[in-house]
Design an enzyme around this catalytic site. Structure first.
Site, PDB file in Angstrom:
ATOM      1  N   ASN A  52      -8.300 -12.801   4.132  1.00 42.30           N
ATOM      2  CA  ASN A  52      -8.901 -12.079   3.005  1.00 42.30           C
ATOM      3  C   ASN A  52     -10.412 -12.210   3.158  1.00 42.30           C
ATOM      4  OD1 ASN A  52      -9.648 -11.205   0.246  1.00 42.30           O
ATOM      5  ND2 ASN A  52      -7.474 -11.490  -0.187  1.00 42.30           N
TER       6      ASN A  52
ATOM      7  N   ASN B 196       0.828  -1.198   0.000  1.00 46.35           N
ATOM      8  CA  ASN B 196       0.000   0.000   0.000  1.00 46.35           C
ATOM      9  C   ASN B 196       0.867   1.254   0.000  1.00 46.35           C
ATOM     10  OD1 ASN B 196      -2.025  -1.814   0.156  1.00 46.35           O
ATOM     11  ND2 ASN B 196      -2.480  -1.498   2.327  1.00 46.35           N
ATOM     12  N   VAL B 197       0.347   2.277  -0.651  1.00 48.13           N
ATOM     13  CA  VAL B 197       1.093   3.529  -0.774  1.00 48.13           C
ATOM     14  C   VAL B 197       0.424   4.618   0.068  1.00 48.13           C
ATOM     15  CG1 VAL B 197       2.021   2.961  -3.055  1.00 48.13           C
ATOM     16  CG2 VAL B 197      -0.209   4.093  -2.904  1.00 48.13           C
ATOM     17  N   ASP B 198      -0.520   4.199   0.939  1.00 50.21           N
ATOM     18  CA  ASP B 198      -1.359   5.182   1.641  1.00 50.21           C
ATOM     19  C   ASP B 198      -0.792   5.662   2.974  1.00 50.21           C
ATOM     20  OD1 ASP B 198      -1.927   3.006   3.398  1.00 50.21           O
ATOM     21  OD2 ASP B 198      -3.811   2.537   2.373  1.00 50.21           O
TER      22      ASP B 198
ATOM     23  N   HIS C 219       5.883  -0.619  -2.646  1.00 49.33           N
ATOM     24  CA  HIS C 219       5.402   0.125  -3.824  1.00 49.33           C
ATOM     25  C   HIS C 219       5.463   1.633  -3.634  1.00 49.33           C
ATOM     26  CE1 HIS C 219       2.980  -3.644  -5.348  1.00 49.33           C
ATOM     27  NE2 HIS C 219       4.267  -3.749  -5.496  1.00 49.33           N
TER      28      HIS C 219
ATOM     29  N   CYS D 277      11.744  13.019  -9.140  1.00 51.97           N
ATOM     30  CA  CYS D 277      11.773  13.574 -10.496  1.00 51.97           C
ATOM     31  C   CYS D 277      11.644  12.438 -11.506  1.00 51.97           C
ATOM     32  CB  CYS D 277      13.080  14.335 -10.696  1.00 51.97           C
ATOM     33  SG  CYS D 277      13.309  14.871 -12.399  1.00 51.97           S
TER      34      CYS D 277
ATOM     35  N   CYS E 194      11.085  19.705 -11.362  1.00 49.25           N
ATOM     36  CA  CYS E 194      12.210  19.371 -10.491  1.00 49.25           C
ATOM     37  C   CYS E 194      13.128  20.583 -10.351  1.00 49.25           C
ATOM     38  CB  CYS E 194      12.961  18.207 -11.121  1.00 49.25           C
ATOM     39  SG  CYS E 194      14.553  17.855 -10.371  1.00 49.25           S
TER      40      CYS E 194
HETATM   41  P1  OAD Z   1      -6.103  -5.665  -4.925  1.00 54.28           P
HETATM   42  O1  OAD Z   1      -7.081  -4.531  -5.143  1.00 54.28           O
HETATM   43  O2  OAD Z   1      -5.612  -6.424  -6.082  1.00 54.28           O
HETATM   44  O3  OAD Z   1      -6.725  -6.741  -3.932  1.00 54.28           O
HETATM   45  C1  OAD Z   1      -7.337  -6.376  -2.736  1.00 54.28           C
HETATM   46  C2  OAD Z   1      -7.597  -7.657  -1.979  1.00 54.28           C
HETATM   47  O4  OAD Z   1      -8.139  -7.318  -0.727  1.00 54.28           O
HETATM   48  C3  OAD Z   1      -8.590  -8.598  -2.655  1.00 54.28           C
HETATM   49  O5  OAD Z   1      -8.061  -9.910  -2.617  1.00 54.28           O
HETATM   50  C4  OAD Z   1      -9.850  -8.485  -1.780  1.00 54.28           C
HETATM   51  O6  OAD Z   1     -10.575  -9.711  -1.739  1.00 54.28           O
HETATM   52  C5  OAD Z   1      -9.224  -8.179  -0.445  1.00 54.28           C
HETATM   53  N1  OAD Z   1     -10.078  -7.437   0.496  1.00 54.28           N
HETATM   54  C6  OAD Z   1     -10.975  -6.451   0.235  1.00 54.28           C
HETATM   55  N2  OAD Z   1     -11.518  -5.986   1.367  1.00 54.28           N
HETATM   56  C7  OAD Z   1     -10.947  -6.675   2.393  1.00 54.28           C
HETATM   57  C8  OAD Z   1     -11.078  -6.656   3.806  1.00 54.28           C
HETATM   58  N3  OAD Z   1     -11.917  -5.819   4.419  1.00 54.28           N
HETATM   59  N4  OAD Z   1     -10.330  -7.527   4.532  1.00 54.28           N
HETATM   60  C9  OAD Z   1      -9.471  -8.395   3.931  1.00 54.28           C
HETATM   61  N5  OAD Z   1      -9.306  -8.452   2.600  1.00 54.28           N
HETATM   62  C10 OAD Z   1     -10.027  -7.620   1.837  1.00 54.28           C
HETATM   63  O7  OAD Z   1      -4.927  -5.025  -4.065  1.00 54.28           O
HETATM   64  P2  OAD Z   1      -3.459  -5.547  -3.864  1.00 54.28           P
HETATM   65  O8  OAD Z   1      -3.399  -7.020  -3.750  1.00 54.28           O
HETATM   66  O9  OAD Z   1      -2.873  -4.714  -2.798  1.00 54.28           O
HETATM   67  O10 OAD Z   1       0.580  -2.158  -7.283  1.00 54.28           O
HETATM   68  O11 OAD Z   1      -2.810  -5.122  -5.212  1.00 54.28           O
HETATM   69  C11 OAD Z   1      -1.442  -5.324  -5.359  1.00 54.28           C
HETATM   70  C12 OAD Z   1      -0.867  -4.247  -6.201  1.00 54.28           C
HETATM   71  O12 OAD Z   1      -1.593  -4.189  -7.424  1.00 54.28           O
HETATM   72  C13 OAD Z   1      -1.015  -2.836  -5.659  1.00 54.28           C
HETATM   73  O13 OAD Z   1      -0.046  -2.527  -4.706  1.00 54.28           O
HETATM   74  C14 OAD Z   1      -0.814  -2.058  -6.886  1.00 54.28           C
HETATM   75  C15 OAD Z   1      -1.660  -2.835  -7.849  1.00 54.28           C
HETATM   76  O14 OAD Z   1      -1.203  -2.851  -9.103  1.00 54.28           O
HETATM   77  C16 OAD Z   1       1.226  -1.084  -7.744  1.00 54.28           C
HETATM   78  O15 OAD Z   1       0.732   0.012  -7.733  1.00 54.28           O
HETATM   79  C17 OAD Z   1       2.602  -1.400  -8.244  1.00 54.28           C
END
Ligand code: OAD
Length: 251
Positions: free
Chosen positions: A217, A106-108, A123, A131, A151
């Site tokens: 999940n 997460n980037v938050d 990430h 830049c 920049c």
């Molecule tokens: P995703 O949006 O792909 O997946 C989110 C996951 O969280 C899913 O498997 C949902 O089922 C699960 N989920 C949703 N709500 C939930 C909850 N309340 N409790 C538990 N699980 C829950 O997000 P990421 O897997 O983080 O990369 O995605 C990976 C990367 O894909 C991100 O960091 C981003 C994106 O491309 C970059 O920006 C490089």
């Protein structure tokens, strides 16, 4: 506690006794803070854009203003959000474990805001900048909402310091993440779809190295059946329940 949140005693015991725990989080851990996950439908003005098409160097080159404004929108969502009980439970767990690493996609910045200390941001972070041309960090006290600034060194466009599709992960962060996956006794993989590599390899690296691996999940996905234990419940509810079951105290 609801039936669907019954926690196996083997996990409770491992939480109590582990000296070394590594956690990998994805967008799902922030969902209960109101931050949309990456693969959720976008809302409002952004509904017609596919995030994967905005988060790339090619997209930024083609339309830096559009990409900058999308990140400004995401920053505004995150700035209005608060860490949820799942983030807080992980910060609490860290305080109890000698060797604890929290790897996040997460980037938050919500893990830091919840009090987590040893956070590896694979990430990047929405609130840092660099830049596009010389790749060096750029300090901005406030990010202009409409267009990317320039920049101060080379005049290149400033971009968010996040990893985009087609880009490498920061190598030091990746090395730290792999080392912590390889040495931990317990690996928790929380709220990630497990489809974006190489982050998705980390639970499998941990499992091959002998760790007990657990997925949390809301629904089965790409990791289903590949780890030792899969618990399907919202992390903002399950993680505090785990802390109470293992340590008898809420965060
Ligand atoms: P995703 O949006 O792909 O997946 C989110 C996951 O969280 C899913 O498997 C949902 O089922 C699960 N989920 C949703 N709500 C939930 C909850 N309340 N409790 C538990 N699980 C829950 O997000 P990421 O897997 O983080 O990369 O995605 C990976 C990367 O894909 C991100 O960091 C981003 C994106 O491309 C970059 O920006 C490089």
């Amino acid at each position: 506690m609801n039936d669907h949140m019954q926690i196996p005693s083997a996990l409770i015991e491992r939480l109590r006794t582990a000296q070394s725990i590594t956690v990998l989080t994805g967008a799902g851990v922030s969902a209960e803070s109101g931050v949309p996950t990456f693969r959720d439908a976008q809302t409002g003005l952004w509904a017609r854009y596919d995030p994967a098409e905005l988060a790339s160097p090619a997209a930024f080159r083609a339309n830096p203003t559009l990409v900058w404004q999308w990140y400004a929108y995401r920053r505004s969502l995150v700035a209005a959000a608060m860490p949820n009980p799942g983030h807080l439970a992980l910060a609490d767990l860290e305080r109890r474990i000698a060797d604890f690493t929290l790897i996040t996609q997460n980037v938050d910045g919500l893990h830091h805001r919840a009090g987590s200390q040893n956070v590896v941001e694979l990430h990047g972070n929405l609130f840092r900048y660099r830049c596009f041309d010389d790749n060096e960090p750029v300090e901005l006290t406030t990010a202009p909402p409409d267009d990317p600034p320039r920049c101060p060194r080379c005049g290149g466009l400033v971009r968010p310091d996040v990893v985009w599709f087609g880009e490498w992960l920061p190598s030091a962060a990746w090395r730290t993440a792999v080392a912590s996956a390889e040495r931990c006794e317990l690996f928790l993989c929380i709220g990630t779809s497990g489809v974006v590599r190489p982050a998705a390899d980390l639970p499998l690296i941990a499992r091959s190295a002998g760790a007990y691996t657990v997925e949390i999940n809301i629904a089965p996905g790409a990791l289903d059946g590949r780890l030792n234990l899969h618990l399907y419940a919202p992390s903002g509810q399950l993680l505090p329940a785990l802390m109470i079951a293992a340590f008898g105290a809420a965060a």
